[in-house]
Design a protein around this motif. Structure first.
Motif: not given
Length: 237
Positions: A4-14
């Motif tokens: 399984f793979a996932q990419s997340d923008i996180g909490m700070v970056r636009k």
């Protein structure tokens, strides 16, 4: 194999400057771009896509390790040429950590501070070396691994894909076995979570999707200062 793979923008970056390739059961890549405006996103995407195209076009090769090296070098050339041609892309680059599975053999290529881990017999083994200033300081004994986690210069790379017209690529191969897990991830995960925490999550008797979701959620909860990308592979009989 389960994956399984996932990419997340996180909490700070636009924007999300991470990219990945997820082509089970063979090719897996994570890339973490850098550069102003959207240049980091362009670099990581171009790097990941170039590697995928090269591997698909040149399969099967004489040697998978050499093929991954050549794919990353080609990605370097394309990114560097674009950075020279477009002012808005000047200085852009990306990390790359790639793995190719050929039955029980794992071939890998690597540049930057994204990582490939092998989880075997309840232990976390970092297969790749970080090409970063803090890694060099840690290796020569100037700082401890704990100090490296919060060092103010932990994001300074000593090597990246696309920042120079020439590139040295780390590579290798090893065998994996039933019960092993492989984790490819960007530093948005490893800068937020300790290796102990990562190992404990990966050892849970859960699916790759549940484990990756947990890794990403906890990295976000810890601050999520960067984009977070993780690919987990489980070798099951």
């Amino acid at each position: 194999m389960l994956a399984f793979a996932q990419s997340d923008i996180g909490m700070v970056r636009k924007t999300n400057e991470d990219s990945y390739v997820f082509l089970p059961p063979h090719l897996f890549v994570v890339a973490d771009g850098m550069g102003g405006h959207v240049a980091g996103e362009i670099a990581s995407n171009l790097g990941a896509n170039t590697i995928q195209e090269y591997i698909e076009k040149n399969s099967p090769p004489v040697d998978w390790e050499q093929s991954l090296q050549a794919a990353i070098v080609q990605a370097n050339t394309r990114i560097y040429q674009m950075s020279q041609a477009k002012s808005e892309c000047q200085g852009m680059g990306t990390t790359v950590t790639a793995a190719y599975l050929d039955n029980e053999e794992i071939y890998w290529g690597h540049v930057g501070d994204s990582r490939l881990y092998l989880i075997r017999e309840n232990k976390l083994h970092q297969i790749t070396n970080d090409h970063s200033l803090v890694w060099e300081l840690m290796q020569n004994g100037s700082i401890t691994s704990e100090e490296a986690q919060t060092h103010p210069h932990r994001n300074i790379l000593t090597r990246a894909v696309g920042t120079s017209d020439t590139l040295a690529v780390d590579s290798g191969k090893f065998l994996w076995q039933p019960g092993d897990n492989l984790l490819l991830c960007t530093d948005g995960l490893t800068n937020m979570l300790s290796e102990e925490t990562i190992l404990n999550i990966c050892l849970q008797p859960s699916s790759p999707q549940t484990i990756v979701n947990t890794l990403v959620a906890q990295a976000r909860q810890a601050g999520g200062y960067d984009n977070i990308t993780a690919i987990l592979l489980q070798y099951r009989d």
